[in-house]
Write an enzyme that holds these catalytic residues in place. Structure first.
Site, PDB file in Angstrom:
ATOM      1  N   SER A  65       1.743  -9.869  -0.949  1.00 25.58           N
ATOM      2  CA  SER A  65       1.379  -8.452  -0.822  1.00 25.58           C
ATOM      3  C   SER A  65       1.725  -7.830   0.528  1.00 25.58           C
ATOM      4  CB  SER A  65      -0.113  -8.260  -1.117  1.00 25.58           C
ATOM      5  OG  SER A  65      -0.914  -9.097  -0.291  1.00 25.58           O
ATOM      6  N   GLU A 113      -9.949   7.239   3.736  1.00 23.52           N
ATOM      7  CA  GLU A 113     -10.824   6.375   4.512  1.00 23.52           C
ATOM      8  C   GLU A 113     -10.104   5.033   4.616  1.00 23.52           C
ATOM      9  OE1 GLU A 113     -11.507   6.501   1.118  1.00 23.52           O
ATOM     10  OE2 GLU A 113     -11.118   4.351   0.963  1.00 23.52           O
ATOM     11  N   LYS A 131       0.816  -1.226   0.000  1.00 20.83           N
ATOM     12  CA  LYS A 131       0.000   0.000   0.000  1.00 20.83           C
ATOM     13  C   LYS A 131       0.850   1.277   0.000  1.00 20.83           C
ATOM     14  CE  LYS A 131      -4.459  -1.544   1.676  1.00 20.83           C
ATOM     15  NZ  LYS A 131      -4.264  -2.991   1.973  1.00 20.83           N
TER      16      LYS A 131
END
Ligand code: PLP
Length: 385
Positions: free
Chosen positions: A375, A110, A88
């Site tokens: 990931s 968010e 991310k």
């Protein structure tokens, strides 16, 4: 591929937002095009990824996890080694730099499980930009550790107590706040979802995974992978690694969705959903016959989302990528097996990709090569597993 002028991948994507946000999306689209055409932007992005995030992340050949079922090399792209523990951060670094370039003075995000909130708060702290994170009140309770980290990093965490008090309510609230503060606020989206240009912007920022992995596999093995496997929540780590191989038709692309506990209790938008509009774009989503968004479930908090990015919908329809699902139970088995056999504790989201890779491995041989996007790391999941 680049989306068309209206932001569509085939018939998916677009902009389904209130009028007040159109000007902000136009401004973002122009700024994105200018930044992407400017070598100085990419130089800074790559320097931050190198020095702050720790890129390039390595590739690593699994020694034992599939050895009993197959001779196929199973190669992991180690996004778990990034600063903050997942892919991310690649995206939030890029959007943070873009925000600064646009002269915005604050970041808005968010978050559901809190991972994107942490990645945004990290970049806000690094760039000296204040961060407001909107999070469902239930999630604030469930993800206390991530809330603590965000606050430590200086972010304001706002608990949203409307509706189901989870991600979709936090998203609605963040949109409302953005509409009021468009002038000075940059909205940092956490996956390849939302209205145009976000799915394209986030794809280009996560593409570094696939570009690095393709080069690394070619260097080490002298050939391309036969298969590339990644888990799919909103779809950003999957699009990121797929993007490196889209023009290699001999490479099969596999997206692994959350099968949860089976029919009616999953988050497999592409496998079990239908076409509709969610959070600003047209794609697949889990909805009732009259268009109400359905509750979702996955043991992998980052996969627990009722929609999926529009480019995945397009890749599914065109047949370029295939989408399968893995249940909670299969993912938990893979989580434990993989930790014991490799010395790496994967994120539960990534464990979905790892579980499917072993099923695929049984059909592949030594001349093939399976590349899996790992990931993220699993420290955050110790309570759930
Ligand atoms: C958030 C997250 C995901 C799911 O998001 P995508 O946008 O589908 O990549 C997958 N793995 C990890 C480790 C995550 O934190």
């Amino acid at each position: 591929m680049t989306p068309d002028a209206r932001g569509y991948f085939g018939s998916f994507g677009g902009r389904f937002v209130p009028e007040v946000l159109i000007a902000a999306l136009d401004e973002l689209e122009k700024a994105t095009a200018a930044a992407f055409a400017d070598a100085a932007f990419w130089n800074e992005y790559h320097a931050v990824l190198r020095d702050f995030v720790g890129r390039p992340s390595p590739i690593y050949q699994s020694e034992r996890y599939t050895a009993a079922v197959s001779a196929v090399p199973l190669v992991l792209k180690r996004e778990d080694t990034n600063h903050t523990g997942a892919h991310k951060i690649n995206n939030t670094v890029g959007q943070g730099l873009l925000a600064r370039r646009m002269g915005k003075s604050r970041l808005l995000a968010e978050t559901g499980a809190g991972q994107h909130g942490v990645a945004t708060a990290t970049v806000g702290a690094k760039l000296g930009l204040p961060v407001d994170v909107y999070m469902g009140a239930r999630d604030v309770e469930r993800q206390a550790l991530n809330v603590h980290v965000m606050r430590l990093l200086g972010a304001q965490v706002h608990a949203v107590s409307s509706g189901t008090q989870t991600l979709k309510d936090a998203t609605n609230e963040a949109f409302r706040v953005w509409a009021e503060r468009i002038e000075d606020t940059f909205y940092v989206i956490g996956s390849v979802v939302g209205a145009h240009p976000y799915p394209y912007l986030v794809r280009e920022l996560q593409k570094v995974i696939g570009v690095e992995a393709r080069r690394q596999v070619l260097e080490r093995y002298g050939r391309l992978p036969s298969d590339v496997v990644a888990c799919v929540g909103g779809g950003s780590n999957a699009i990121g690694i797929f993007a490196g191989f889209l023009d290699d038709p001999e490479v099969s692309l596999w997206g692994v969705e959350a099968g949860g506990e089976g029919a009616g209790k999953n988050a497999a938008s592409l496998g079990a959903g239908s076409v509709g509009v969610l959070h600003g774009s047209r794609s697949y989503l889990l909805q009732s016959e009259d268009g109400q968004v359905l509750p979702t479930h996955s043991i992998g908090a980052g996969l627990d989302y009722p929609g999926v990015g529009p480019e995945h919908a397009y890749l599914k329809e065109s047949g370029r990528a295939r989408y399968v699902s893995v249940t909670d139970a299969q993912a938990i088995d893979a989580f434990h097996e993989f930790a014991r056999s490799e010395g790496i504790v994967p994120a539960l989201e990534s464990a979905h990709a790892i579980a499917f890779a072993r099923i695929l491995a049984a059909e592949r041989g030594a001349h093939d090569l399976i590349l899996v996007n790992l990931s993220g790391r699993g420290d955050k999941d110790l309570g759930a597993s």
